[in-house]
Scaffold this active site. Sequence first.
Site, PDB file in Angstrom:
ATOM      1  N   ARG A  30      -8.752  -0.565   4.434  1.00 24.03           N
ATOM      2  CA  ARG A  30      -7.917   0.486   3.809  1.00 24.03           C
ATOM      3  C   ARG A  30      -6.561  -0.088   3.419  1.00 24.03           C
ATOM      4  NH1 ARG A  30      -7.370   5.916   6.991  1.00 24.03           N
ATOM      5  NH2 ARG A  30      -5.929   6.055   5.233  1.00 24.03           N
ATOM      6  N   CYS A  58      -5.355  12.484  12.642  1.00 19.56           N
ATOM      7  CA  CYS A  58      -6.018  11.174  12.504  1.00 19.56           C
ATOM      8  C   CYS A  58      -5.892  10.498  13.864  1.00 19.56           C
ATOM      9  CB  CYS A  58      -5.367  10.355  11.402  1.00 19.56           C
ATOM     10  SG  CYS A  58      -3.829   9.644  11.887  1.00 19.56           S
ATOM     11  N   ARG A  63      -0.044  14.567  13.087  1.00 18.11           N
ATOM     12  CA  ARG A  63       0.526  14.294  11.762  1.00 18.11           C
ATOM     13  C   ARG A  63       0.582  15.531  10.876  1.00 18.11           C
ATOM     14  NH1 ARG A  63      -1.544   8.612   9.777  1.00 18.11           N
ATOM     15  NH2 ARG A  63       0.363   8.739   8.550  1.00 18.11           N
ATOM     16  N   ASP A  65       4.499   0.549  12.180  1.00 13.26           N
ATOM     17  CA  ASP A  65       3.294  -0.096  11.639  1.00 13.26           C
ATOM     18  C   ASP A  65       3.171  -1.555  12.076  1.00 13.26           C
ATOM     19  OD1 ASP A  65       3.312   1.640   8.433  1.00 13.26           O
ATOM     20  OD2 ASP A  65       2.723   2.238  10.446  1.00 13.26           O
ATOM     21  N   LYS A  73       0.854  -1.211   0.000  1.00 10.78           N
ATOM     22  CA  LYS A  73       0.000   0.000   0.000  1.00 10.78           C
ATOM     23  C   LYS A  73       0.879   1.246   0.000  1.00 10.78           C
ATOM     24  CE  LYS A  73      -1.811   1.606   4.004  1.00 10.78           C
ATOM     25  NZ  LYS A  73      -1.532   3.018   4.289  1.00 10.78           N
ATOM     26  N   ASN A  74       1.894   1.274   0.855  1.00  5.07           N
ATOM     27  CA  ASN A  74       2.684   2.491   1.038  1.00  5.07           C
ATOM     28  C   ASN A  74       3.745   2.699  -0.021  1.00  5.07           C
ATOM     29  OD1 ASN A  74       1.056   3.024   3.165  1.00  5.07           O
ATOM     30  ND2 ASN A  74       2.540   2.519   4.755  1.00  5.07           N
TER      31      ASN A  74
HETATM   32  C1  EPZ Z   1       4.043   6.986   6.525  1.00  7.90           C
HETATM   33  O1  EPZ Z   1       3.231   7.999   7.071  1.00  7.90           O
HETATM   34  C2  EPZ Z   1       3.145   5.771   6.349  1.00  7.90           C
HETATM   35  N1  EPZ Z   1       2.062   6.102   5.414  1.00  7.90           N
HETATM   36  C3  EPZ Z   1       2.583   5.363   7.707  1.00  7.90           C
HETATM   37  O2  EPZ Z   1       1.830   4.179   7.512  1.00  7.90           O
HETATM   38  C4  EPZ Z   1       3.736   5.055   8.653  1.00  7.90           C
HETATM   39  O3  EPZ Z   1       3.223   4.735   9.921  1.00  7.90           O
HETATM   40  C5  EPZ Z   1       4.663   6.272   8.745  1.00  7.90           C
HETATM   41  O4  EPZ Z   1       5.109   6.651   7.423  1.00  7.90           O
HETATM   42  C6  EPZ Z   1       5.895   6.004   9.600  1.00  7.90           C
HETATM   43  O5  EPZ Z   1       6.602   4.909   9.071  1.00  7.90           O
HETATM   44  C7  EPZ Z   1       2.331   6.096   4.090  1.00  7.90           C
HETATM   45  O6  EPZ Z   1       3.444   5.840   3.655  1.00  7.90           O
HETATM   46  C8  EPZ Z   1       1.184   6.410   3.186  1.00  7.90           C
HETATM   47  P1  EPZ Z   1       5.944  10.363   8.637  1.00  7.90           P
HETATM   48  P2  EPZ Z   1       3.768   9.518   7.099  1.00  7.90           P
HETATM   49  O7  EPZ Z   1       5.862  11.620   7.846  1.00  7.90           O
HETATM   50  O8  EPZ Z   1       4.681   9.753   5.962  1.00  7.90           O
HETATM   51  C9  EPZ Z   1       6.049  13.706  11.978  1.00  7.90           C
HETATM   52  C10 EPZ Z   1       0.004   2.785   7.676  1.00  7.90           C
HETATM   53  O9  EPZ Z   1      -0.378   2.175   8.657  1.00  7.90           O
HETATM   54  N2  EPZ Z   1       5.972  14.672  10.865  1.00  7.90           N
HETATM   55  O10 EPZ Z   1       7.095   9.435   8.400  1.00  7.90           O
HETATM   56  O11 EPZ Z   1       2.582  10.399   7.257  1.00  7.90           O
HETATM   57  C11 EPZ Z   1       4.795  12.868  12.101  1.00  7.90           C
HETATM   58  O12 EPZ Z   1       3.828  13.547  12.880  1.00  7.90           O
HETATM   59  C12 EPZ Z   1       0.424   4.228   7.791  1.00  7.90           C
HETATM   60  O13 EPZ Z   1       0.118   2.295   6.521  1.00  7.90           O
HETATM   61  C13 EPZ Z   1       6.031  16.038  11.134  1.00  7.90           C
HETATM   62  O14 EPZ Z   1       6.129  16.458  12.300  1.00  7.90           O
HETATM   63  O15 EPZ Z   1       4.608   9.528   8.435  1.00  7.90           O
HETATM   64  C14 EPZ Z   1       5.292  11.614  12.784  1.00  7.90           C
HETATM   65  O16 EPZ Z   1       5.367  11.852  14.179  1.00  7.90           O
HETATM   66  C15 EPZ Z   1       0.070   4.783   9.151  1.00  7.90           C
HETATM   67  N3  EPZ Z   1       5.964  16.917  10.103  1.00  7.90           N
HETATM   68  C16 EPZ Z   1       6.719  11.465  12.233  1.00  7.90           C
HETATM   69  O17 EPZ Z   1       7.074  12.746  11.705  1.00  7.90           O
HETATM   70  C17 EPZ Z   1       5.862  16.506   8.794  1.00  7.90           C
HETATM   71  O18 EPZ Z   1       5.831  17.355   7.889  1.00  7.90           O
HETATM   72  C18 EPZ Z   1       6.830  10.444  11.099  1.00  7.90           C
HETATM   73  O19 EPZ Z   1       5.816  10.731  10.185  1.00  7.90           O
HETATM   74  C19 EPZ Z   1       5.818  15.110   8.546  1.00  7.90           C
HETATM   75  C20 EPZ Z   1       5.879  14.218   9.584  1.00  7.90           C
END
Ligand code: EPZ
Length: 422
Positions: free
Chosen positions: A402, A116, A121, A310, A22-23
């Site tokens: 999803r 969410c 996020r 995850d 998915k990702n």
């Molecule tokens: C990706 O989400 C995945 N989704 C998530 O999978 C996964 O849990 C996550 O990476 C961490 O591995 C997809 O790839 C579609 P991040 P993402 O940006 O990119 C903070 C699932 O179950 N952050 O790596 O949204 C954020 O709040 C989903 O398939 C900021 O502060 O996660 C978090 O604490 C759930 N500012 C941390 O960084 C930003 O601009 C990591 O988030 C971006 C992120």
Amino acid sequence: MQKLAIQGGNRLNGEVRISGAKNAALPIMCAGLLTAGDLHLDNMPDLHDVATMRKLLMQLGVAIEINGGQMVLSAANIDNLEAPYEMVKTMRAAILVLGPLVARFGEARVSLPGGCAIGSRPVDLHIKGLQAMGAEIHIEHGYIHAQVPHGVGAKRLKGARIFFDLVSVTGTENLMMAAALADGVTVLENAAREPEVVDLAHCLIAMGAKIEGAGSDTISIIGVEKLHGASHRIMPDRIESGTFLVAATAAGGDITLTDARADILENVLEKLQEAGASIQVAGSTINLKMNKRPMAVNVRTSPYPAFPTDMQAQFMAMNTIAEGSAMVVETIFENRFMHVQELRRLGAQIDVEGNTAVIKGCAQLEGATIMATDLRASACLVIAGLVAQGETIVDRIYHLDRGYEHIEAKLSGLGAQIRRLK
Ligand code: EPZ
């Protein structure tokens, strides 16, 4: 609301094919926006999030044909540069249209994704990176309005050196896509190393992008004027793989994953062996045998290649019936323990202090009605239902749909007693 009814106590035996990730599929679909050529994708998973992304891209003007696991995207006639709130609020990955639209068309309006269940996020790192590349960005009425100012040349982003304060998977992906068409070189420092980032880079390179270092924490992209169509096969889903392996470790049995990749699951496989499972890898198959009660294992989530956030909820489910006690530490998201309350309803003994949960393994969970709150939490509750005594009803399983392709069919195929209640 659809529900799953699970009769616990069955071991899991047999073969299960792992679907496309998915990702990886979601960012790669957005990469289709970067060219007027056709992007041919194979091994696409049949998931609700993929359907949502398809609807969003078609609203922008992308023509998309689907035939089983094959998808062809053609962004030759984009006539809308806005991703509306209705689409973005149900799937945060919609933010991944921002980089490609600004890079190719010099403008985009994308709704700020709401928070969410697992955390606020924010997308500040995505925005900061695009600003560093010359985009002017205004946040108004809940929308990100990005524009490349009318300079002398065409409205093109400029290459830049961008340092991520936090490792962000989609942040890295958004900016890598934007940089592919920028004027000059972009270097992403403290970039995400997730395999899905590498899969996206492979697809972009097939489209003519010049990218080096994907999979490391420093990615260099030399922008080009145009990208062309290409073909790409989506990598296997490592989280789906891990979910089935944890389920078999908790329930006991002998399962074989096919079309899988063990090299991107090393940390998870090590933890499962620590729990007492025996694992054999042969090419794209992973076999796991478990014929005793699992030992409790400590996990601490961290960016790849460390233990994936995850997979945290799934391991917690296994720890609820394991021998001994274990600590689960969630360092990525501020609220990713929503499954704890639900597990307690099944009799699990879990104490939470901040981002740390201590689970004391008990001999048996008792089936009950529980509620899914987010994608991976719902997988955790299904695993708990597989090992609980009696019937467990998992409600709100749209979360599950999803990110897991036909999960009850795949689990039934392994001998689980599980059925969907309309
Ligand atoms: C990706 O989400 C995945 N989704 C998530 O999978 C996964 O849990 C996550 O990476 C961490 O591995 C997809 O790839 C579609 P991040 P993402 O940006 O990119 C903070 C699932 O179950 N952050 O790596 O949204 C954020 O709040 C989903 O398939 C900021 O502060 O996660 C978090 O604490 C759930 N500012 C941390 O960084 C930003 O601009 C990591 O988030 C971006 C992120």
